[in-house]
Design a protein around this motif. Structure first.
Motif, PDB file in Angstrom:
ATOM      1  N   GLY A  81       0.782  -1.227   0.000  1.00 34.66           N
ATOM      2  CA  GLY A  81       0.000   0.000   0.000  1.00 34.66           C
ATOM      3  C   GLY A  81       0.810   1.271   0.000  1.00 34.66           C
ATOM      4  O   GLY A  81       0.258   2.367  -0.184  1.00 34.66           O
ATOM      5  N   VAL A  82       2.126   1.181   0.183  1.00 40.65           N
ATOM      6  CA  VAL A  82       2.960   2.377   0.307  1.00 40.65           C
ATOM      7  C   VAL A  82       2.949   3.217  -0.969  1.00 40.65           C
ATOM      8  O   VAL A  82       2.679   4.420  -0.949  1.00 40.65           O
ATOM      9  N   VAL A  83       3.258   2.608  -2.100  1.00 41.59           N
ATOM     10  CA  VAL A  83       3.320   3.360  -3.357  1.00 41.59           C
ATOM     11  C   VAL A  83       1.967   3.959  -3.728  1.00 41.59           C
ATOM     12  O   VAL A  83       1.886   5.155  -4.060  1.00 41.59           O
ATOM     13  N   PRO A  84       0.869   3.192  -3.682  1.00 43.37           N
ATOM     14  CA  PRO A  84      -0.433   3.801  -3.981  1.00 43.37           C
ATOM     15  C   PRO A  84      -0.773   4.962  -3.045  1.00 43.37           C
ATOM     16  O   PRO A  84      -1.344   5.968  -3.474  1.00 43.37           O
ATOM     17  N   ALA A  85      -0.420   4.842  -1.769  1.00 39.22           N
ATOM     18  CA  ALA A  85      -0.709   5.912  -0.811  1.00 39.22           C
ATOM     19  C   ALA A  85       0.037   7.184  -1.180  1.00 39.22           C
ATOM     20  O   ALA A  85      -0.516   8.294  -1.137  1.00 39.22           O
ATOM     21  N   VAL A  86       1.298   7.043  -1.569  1.00 45.47           N
ATOM     22  CA  VAL A  86       2.110   8.213  -1.926  1.00 45.47           C
ATOM     23  C   VAL A  86       1.633   8.836  -3.237  1.00 45.47           C
ATOM     24  O   VAL A  86       1.459  10.052  -3.343  1.00 45.47           O
ATOM     25  N   VAL A  87       1.409   7.996  -4.238  1.00 39.94           N
ATOM     26  CA  VAL A  87       1.008   8.495  -5.557  1.00 39.94           C
ATOM     27  C   VAL A  87      -0.339   9.209  -5.488  1.00 39.94           C
ATOM     28  O   VAL A  87      -0.499  10.333  -5.969  1.00 39.94           O
ATOM     29  N   VAL A  88      -1.324   8.558  -4.882  1.00 39.90           N
ATOM     30  CA  VAL A  88      -2.654   9.163  -4.785  1.00 39.90           C
ATOM     31  C   VAL A  88      -2.628  10.395  -3.899  1.00 39.90           C
ATOM     32  O   VAL A  88      -3.286  11.404  -4.186  1.00 39.90           O
ATOM     33  N   GLY A  89      -1.838  10.354  -2.831  1.00 36.67           N
ATOM     34  CA  GLY A  89      -1.757  11.486  -1.919  1.00 36.67           C
ATOM     35  C   GLY A  89      -1.252  12.746  -2.580  1.00 36.67           C
ATOM     36  O   GLY A  89      -1.628  13.864  -2.200  1.00 36.67           O
ATOM     37  N   ARG A  90      -0.413  12.628  -3.598  1.00 33.55           N
ATOM     38  CA  ARG A  90       0.137  13.796  -4.281  1.00 33.55           C
ATOM     39  C   ARG A  90      -0.899  14.532  -5.120  1.00 33.55           C
ATOM     40  O   ARG A  90      -0.697  15.700  -5.475  1.00 33.55           O
ATOM     41  N   PHE A  91      -1.992  13.878  -5.441  1.00 32.68           N
ATOM     42  CA  PHE A  91      -2.985  14.499  -6.311  1.00 32.68           C
ATOM     43  C   PHE A  91      -4.215  15.013  -5.548  1.00 32.68           C
ATOM     44  O   PHE A  91      -5.090  15.630  -6.139  1.00 32.68           O
ATOM     45  N   THR A  92      -4.259  14.789  -4.247  1.00 33.24           N
ATOM     46  CA  THR A  92      -5.469  15.144  -3.503  1.00 33.24           C
ATOM     47  C   THR A  92      -5.710  16.642  -3.427  1.00 33.24           C
ATOM     48  O   THR A  92      -6.858  17.077  -3.327  1.00 33.24           O
ATOM     49  N   GLU A  93      -4.659  17.454  -3.453  1.00 31.62           N
ATOM     50  CA  GLU A  93      -4.856  18.899  -3.339  1.00 31.62           C
ATOM     51  C   GLU A  93      -5.567  19.480  -4.548  1.00 31.62           C
ATOM     52  O   GLU A  93      -6.085  20.594  -4.496  1.00 31.62           O
ATOM     53  N   HIS A  94      -5.632  18.727  -5.634  1.00 34.33           N
ATOM     54  CA  HIS A  94      -6.316  19.194  -6.847  1.00 34.33           C
ATOM     55  C   HIS A  94      -7.755  18.698  -6.930  1.00 34.33           C
ATOM     56  O   HIS A  94      -8.471  19.029  -7.878  1.00 34.33           O
ATOM     57  N   VAL A  95      -8.176  17.913  -5.941  1.00 38.35           N
ATOM     58  CA  VAL A  95      -9.526  17.347  -5.953  1.00 38.35           C
ATOM     59  C   VAL A  95     -10.500  18.336  -5.327  1.00 38.35           C
ATOM     60  O   VAL A  95     -10.241  18.862  -4.240  1.00 38.35           O
ATOM     61  N   PRO A  96     -11.634  18.632  -5.966  1.00 37.86           N
ATOM     62  CA  PRO A  96     -12.632  19.552  -5.397  1.00 37.86           C
ATOM     63  C   PRO A  96     -13.107  19.086  -4.029  1.00 37.86           C
ATOM     64  O   PRO A  96     -13.227  17.881  -3.780  1.00 37.86           O
ATOM     65  N   ALA A  97     -13.407  20.045  -3.152  1.00 35.40           N
ATOM     66  CA  ALA A  97     -13.830  19.717  -1.794  1.00 35.40           C
ATOM     67  C   ALA A  97     -15.086  18.858  -1.786  1.00 35.40           C
ATOM     68  O   ALA A  97     -15.233  17.939  -0.968  1.00 35.40           O
ATOM     69  N   ALA A  98     -16.023  19.134  -2.701  1.00 37.68           N
ATOM     70  CA  ALA A  98     -17.272  18.375  -2.736  1.00 37.68           C
ATOM     71  C   ALA A  98     -17.016  16.903  -3.049  1.00 37.68           C
ATOM     72  O   ALA A  98     -17.708  16.016  -2.517  1.00 37.68           O
ATOM     73  N   VAL A  99     -16.039  16.632  -3.888  1.00 35.11           N
ATOM     74  CA  VAL A  99     -15.706  15.249  -4.232  1.00 35.11           C
ATOM     75  C   VAL A  99     -15.142  14.527  -3.009  1.00 35.11           C
ATOM     76  O   VAL A  99     -15.508  13.387  -2.704  1.00 35.11           O
ATOM     77  N   THR A 100     -14.241  15.211  -2.296  1.00 35.56           N
ATOM     78  CA  THR A 100     -13.648  14.618  -1.097  1.00 35.56           C
ATOM     79  C   THR A 100     -14.708  14.328  -0.048  1.00 35.56           C
ATOM     80  O   THR A 100     -14.754  13.245   0.548  1.00 35.56           O
ATOM     81  N   THR A 101     -15.584  15.304   0.197  1.00 36.16           N
ATOM     82  CA  THR A 101     -16.630  15.123   1.200  1.00 36.16           C
ATOM     83  C   THR A 101     -17.595  14.006   0.803  1.00 36.16           C
ATOM     84  O   THR A 101     -17.989  13.178   1.634  1.00 36.16           O
ATOM     85  N   GLY A 102     -17.991  13.979  -0.470  1.00 41.69           N
ATOM     86  CA  GLY A 102     -18.890  12.935  -0.941  1.00 41.69           C
ATOM     87  C   GLY A 102     -18.271  11.558  -0.821  1.00 41.69           C
ATOM     88  O   GLY A 102     -18.935  10.592  -0.413  1.00 41.69           O
ATOM     89  N   ALA A 103     -16.991  11.456  -1.166  1.00 40.89           N
ATOM     90  CA  ALA A 103     -16.297  10.174  -1.051  1.00 40.89           C
ATOM     91  C   ALA A 103     -16.225   9.729   0.404  1.00 40.89           C
ATOM     92  O   ALA A 103     -16.375   8.540   0.722  1.00 40.89           O
ATOM     93  N   PHE A 104     -15.998  10.697   1.297  1.00 44.97           N
ATOM     94  CA  PHE A 104     -15.968  10.367   2.715  1.00 44.97           C
ATOM     95  C   PHE A 104     -17.301   9.810   3.178  1.00 44.97           C
ATOM     96  O   PHE A 104     -17.362   8.876   3.991  1.00 44.97           O
ATOM     97  N   ALA A 105     -18.392  10.393   2.689  1.00 46.87           N
ATOM     98  CA  ALA A 105     -19.714   9.920   3.081  1.00 46.87           C
ATOM     99  C   ALA A 105     -19.906   8.460   2.674  1.00 46.87           C
ATOM    100  O   ALA A 105     -20.427   7.643   3.450  1.00 46.87           O
ATOM    101  N   VAL A 106     -19.469   8.125   1.473  1.00 44.47           N
ATOM    102  CA  VAL A 106     -19.595   6.749   0.990  1.00 44.47           C
ATOM    103  C   VAL A 106     -18.745   5.798   1.830  1.00 44.47           C
ATOM    104  O   VAL A 106     -19.192   4.715   2.232  1.00 44.47           O
ATOM    105  N   VAL A 107     -17.512   6.206   2.109  1.00 48.47           N
ATOM    106  CA  VAL A 107     -16.604   5.361   2.878  1.00 48.47           C
ATOM    107  C   VAL A 107     -17.116   5.172   4.306  1.00 48.47           C
ATOM    108  O   VAL A 107     -17.056   4.077   4.869  1.00 48.47           O
ATOM    109  N   ALA A 108     -17.636   6.237   4.911  1.00 49.95           N
ATOM    110  CA  ALA A 108     -18.171   6.129   6.270  1.00 49.95           C
ATOM    111  C   ALA A 108     -19.355   5.161   6.316  1.00 49.95           C
ATOM    112  O   ALA A 108     -19.489   4.360   7.243  1.00 49.95           O
ATOM    113  N   ALA A 109     -20.220   5.235   5.307  1.00 46.91           N
ATOM    114  CA  ALA A 109     -21.363   4.314   5.240  1.00 46.91           C
ATOM    115  C   ALA A 109     -20.878   2.875   5.094  1.00 46.91           C
ATOM    116  O   ALA A 109     -21.388   1.950   5.751  1.00 46.91           O
TER     117      ALA A 109
END
Length: 254
Positions: A81-109
């Motif tokens: 999981g190390v490489v995927p965590a680093v690679v994906v983590g580098r792109f999160t600052e470009h993700v819209p806030a609504a997408v992050t919040t919506g994804a969190f809602a799905v993951v929490a459910a």
């Protein structure tokens, strides 16, 4: 109620969940930072990784002392999981806030559903220490990507995967998942170092401190209180969080 008090209370809940269940609490960290302490989704997911890494490492130590960690299996799982965590983590600052919040809602459910399923399942005792590299690496890579994107440790997914896919007894799955969470969180945070200056560490500090103490208490609580009851309580909390975040995304677009 002041922000510091809120941070202490929320941190304690997160620590209890991680220490007692090996997951669930990490999905509560970012929502607590967003809705109780006023962090943006990007700030919250970055700060959550610090809390998750420190708390998981503390809880891991407690479980390791009890001999409840499958180190070889956990190492393969975490390394994938190390490489995927680093690679994906580098792109999160470009993700819209609504997408992050919506994804969190799905993951929490999803976390709530998985915790409820675990509450109705029995511990498995078949699997020894043999590592299943292919399966462990595949699931580990997916959890690493999830950690990098959302700032969650993935323990709520790691424990069911360890039990259901890799046939690890529940007693060892919780401790082993904490090893995976710690490694993934550290790797993902390393990819977000450029965003740390935007985080209010004066609030993250008390939150993390309470979570660390809660992790020790969670380990002791798990030995005294019915695990099924604990999982149901946290599952209910996760479902409430998911509904609130989904509504916020739809109504406010954030």
């Amino acid at each position: 109620m002041t922000s510091v008090v809120l941070a202490l209370i929320a941190g304690a809940v997160v620590g209890l969940s991680l220490g007692g269940l090996g997951g669930g609490g990490t999905v509560l960290t970012a929502p607590a930072l967003i809705y109780l302490l006023g962090f943006s989704p990007q700030q919250a997911t970055t700060a959550a990784l610090v809390v998750v890494a420190a708390t998981s490492a503390t809880a891991l130590f407690a479980h390791a002392r009890a001999g409840a960690v499958r180190w070889r299996l956990g190492a393969v799982f975490a390394a994938a999981g190390v490489v995927p965590a680093v690679v994906v983590g580098r792109f999160t600052e470009h993700v819209p806030a609504a997408v992050t919040t919506g994804a969190f809602a799905v993951v929490a459910a999803l976390a709530g559903v998985l915790l409820l399923r675990r509450s109705r399942s029995r511990d498995r005792s078949r699997a020894g220490d043999a590592v299943r590299p292919g399966r462990a690496a595949g699931v580990g890579a997916g959890l690493g990507a999830l950690t990098g994107f959302l700032g969650v440790g993935g323990g709520f997914l790691a424990v069911p995967a360890l039990v259901g896919v890799l046939a690890v007894p529940m007693s060892a799955a919780v401790g082993t998942s904490l090893l995976v969470i710690t490694v993934n969180a550290v790797a993902a945070f390393g990819a977000r170092l450029g965003a740390i200056t935007a985080v209010d560490w004066a609030l993250v500090g008390p939150f993390a401190a309470a979570a660390l103490l809660g992790a020790w208490d969670g380990r002791r609580l798990a030995a005294k209180v019915d695990a099924t009851a604990l999982r149901r309580v946290f599952a209910a909390a996760l479902v409430v969080v998911s509904v609130a975040m989904a509504a916020d995304t739809v109504l406010n677009g954030r």
